[in-house]
Motif scaffolding. Structure first.
Motif, mmCIF file in Angstrom:
data_model
loop_
_atom_site.group_PDB
_atom_site.id
_atom_site.type_symbol
_atom_site.label_atom_id
_atom_site.label_comp_id
_atom_site.label_asym_id
_atom_site.label_seq_id
_atom_site.Cartn_x
_atom_site.Cartn_y
_atom_site.Cartn_z
ATOM 1 N N THR A 17 -37.149 58.877 27.810
ATOM 2 C CA THR A 17 -35.799 58.430 27.419
ATOM 3 C C THR A 17 -35.683 56.915 27.403
ATOM 4 O OG1 THR A 17 -35.041 58.585 29.718
ATOM 5 C CG2 THR A 17 -34.730 60.521 28.314
ATOM 6 N N GLY A 18 -36.439 56.242 28.263
ATOM 7 C CA GLY A 18 -36.396 54.793 28.303
ATOM 8 C C GLY A 18 -35.274 54.205 29.134
ATOM 9 N N ASN A 19 -34.489 55.076 29.796
ATOM 10 C CA ASN A 19 -33.442 54.552 30.678
ATOM 11 C C ASN A 19 -33.075 55.581 31.732
ATOM 12 O OD1 ASN A 19 -30.653 55.944 29.885
ATOM 13 N ND2 ASN A 19 -31.792 55.569 27.974
ATOM 14 N N LEU A 20 -32.596 55.093 32.873
ATOM 15 C CA LEU A 20 -32.307 55.961 34.012
ATOM 16 C C LEU A 20 -31.118 56.879 33.771
ATOM 17 C CD1 LEU A 20 -32.801 53.418 36.960
ATOM 18 C CD2 LEU A 20 -34.310 55.308 36.321
ATOM 19 N N ALA A 21 -30.091 56.366 33.099
ATOM 20 C CA ALA A 21 -28.869 57.153 32.906
ATOM 21 C C ALA A 21 -29.131 58.421 32.100
ATOM 22 C CB ALA A 21 -27.797 56.293 32.237
ATOM 23 N N GLU A 22 -29.822 58.266 30.972
ATOM 24 C CA GLU A 22 -30.108 59.431 30.128
ATOM 25 C C GLU A 22 -31.046 60.392 30.841
ATOM 26 O OE1 GLU A 22 -30.178 62.156 27.089
ATOM 27 O OE2 GLU A 22 -28.800 60.488 27.462
ATOM 28 N N ALA A 23 -32.035 59.869 31.553
ATOM 29 C CA ALA A 23 -32.959 60.718 32.299
ATOM 30 C C ALA A 23 -32.224 61.512 33.368
ATOM 31 C CB ALA A 23 -34.058 59.867 32.929
ATOM 32 N N ALA A 24 -31.329 60.847 34.089
ATOM 33 C CA ALA A 24 -30.554 61.529 35.125
ATOM 34 C C ALA A 24 -29.704 62.636 34.534
ATOM 35 C CB ALA A 24 -29.673 60.512 35.857
ATOM 36 N N ASN A 25 -29.143 62.384 33.364
ATOM 37 C CA ASN A 25 -28.316 63.391 32.695
ATOM 38 C C ASN A 25 -29.143 64.610 32.322
ATOM 39 O OD1 ASN A 25 -25.841 64.319 31.323
ATOM 40 N ND2 ASN A 25 -27.016 63.958 29.440
ATOM 41 N N ARG A 26 -30.341 64.393 31.795
ATOM 42 C CA ARG A 26 -31.217 65.504 31.407
ATOM 43 C C ARG A 26 -31.693 66.298 32.610
ATOM 44 N NH1 ARG A 26 -35.343 63.775 26.532
ATOM 45 N NH2 ARG A 26 -33.804 62.793 25.139
ATOM 46 N N LEU A 27 -31.941 65.597 33.711
ATOM 47 C CA LEU A 27 -32.477 66.243 34.898
ATOM 48 C C LEU A 27 -31.396 66.881 35.766
ATOM 49 C CD1 LEU A 27 -35.046 63.457 35.847
ATOM 50 C CD2 LEU A 27 -35.633 65.774 35.092
ATOM 51 N N GLY A 28 -30.135 66.550 35.489
ATOM 52 C CA GLY A 28 -29.052 67.078 36.301
ATOM 53 C C GLY A 28 -29.020 66.443 37.683
#
Length: 290
Positions: A17-28
């Motif tokens: 994703t290249g960023n923490l926010a989007e990754a956190a959203n995908r991972l829940g």
């Protein structure tokens, strides 16, 4: 600290994703939890996995770790999917992996046969490169494989399926497609030649000497054909692909190329649903796919 699967999954998701926010959203998960996982991972390795603090670009080590981690995460997910599929299937399951150039020919007929002979059976099919077909067989993620070349594997029966000749694939309006005489390797392998994975099976000396002229390689068959359809580029593929070539492309033999691609059927000797696996293998062996 032991490296856990979820640590690898978190790292891979951030890398993709290249960023923490989007990754956190995908991972829940919360962004702070994702950041802490990455921090602990880097501390364990003793080196940075990303360039800078924004996680937008991997470090040299990060690129190497991502390649390995992504394989493990994908293999785990496929294994869980297979386990759950087997549990949900009351009538059995068959998992088949094949090289794309054969899958397009074999999969429709196999699906039709297996659904009629074993009503309710769960069928899972994937098309991928030979090395990944073999890996799926060895790891138990596939019961049957169809791959180029003979590769002895413990616990897996290898049966010759068919041979097919290599030839030119070009658009119908390309000069080599319209020439009255069959093209030669010198005609085909020019700077406008696109190499593909199957070219590695060709051992004709003249081909090996001229392949260095090709600077472009495409692994995916559909993307390769799309490149050829532009009318400027050509490639070499086995004759089996002529069954699904678009109307605006053509296959032609090459005068000084006699190599043939050997396709083998691989069958695991021990599977959860032996009768289904054997029934599928028998059907594949009974047909002429060349």
């Amino acid at each position: 600290m032991s490296i856990k699967l979820e640590t690898l999954r978190t790292f891979c998701t951030v890398a993709q994703t290249g960023n923490l926010a989007e990754a956190a959203n995908r991972l829940g998960r919360t962004q702070s939890a994702v950041s802490m996982t990455l921090k602990q991972f880097e501390e364990h390795l003793g080196r940075k996995l990303f360039q800078g603090e924004r996680k937008a670009q991997l470090s040299t080590l990060g690129e190497q770790v991502f390649e390995q981690a992504h394989k493990q995460v994908r293999a785990y997910d496929e294994t869980i999917q297979g386990i759950e599929g087997a549990a949900q299937s009351r009538h059995g399951q068959i998992r088949i992996a094949s090289v794309p150039s054969v899958a397009a020919v074999v999969f429709p007929a196999v699906t039709d046969h297996m659904t009629k002979r074993f009503p309710g059976v769960k069928i899972e099919m994937r098309d991928t490169h030979t090395s990944q077909v073999l890996d799926a067989l060895l790891s138990g993620r596939a019961d049957i494989g169809i791959a180029s070349g003979h590769h002895p594997l413990n616990g897996i029966e290898a049966v010759p399926l068919f041979r097919d000749a290599f030839g030119l694939v070009a658009s119908t309006d390309h000069p080599l497609a319209q020439a009255t005489q069959p093209p030669t390797l010198a005609d085909v392998v020019t700077p406008m030649f696109v190499k593909n994975t199957l070219c590695d099976l060709i051992q004709t000396p003249a081909f090996l000497e001229t392949i260095e002229k090709s600077d472009v390689t495409i692994q995916n068959t559909l993307s390769l054909i799309a490149m050829v359809q532009t009318g400027d580029w050509v490639t070499i593929l086995p004759q089996t692909v002529t069954r699904f070539l678009p109307d605006d492309t053509v296959f032609r033999p090459i005068a000084d190329l006699s190599d043939q691609r050997e396709v083998y059927l691989y069958v695991r000797t021990r599977t959860a649903h032996a009768s289904i696996t054997q029934g599928c293998a028998d059907f594949i062996r009974s047909r002429d796919w060349s």
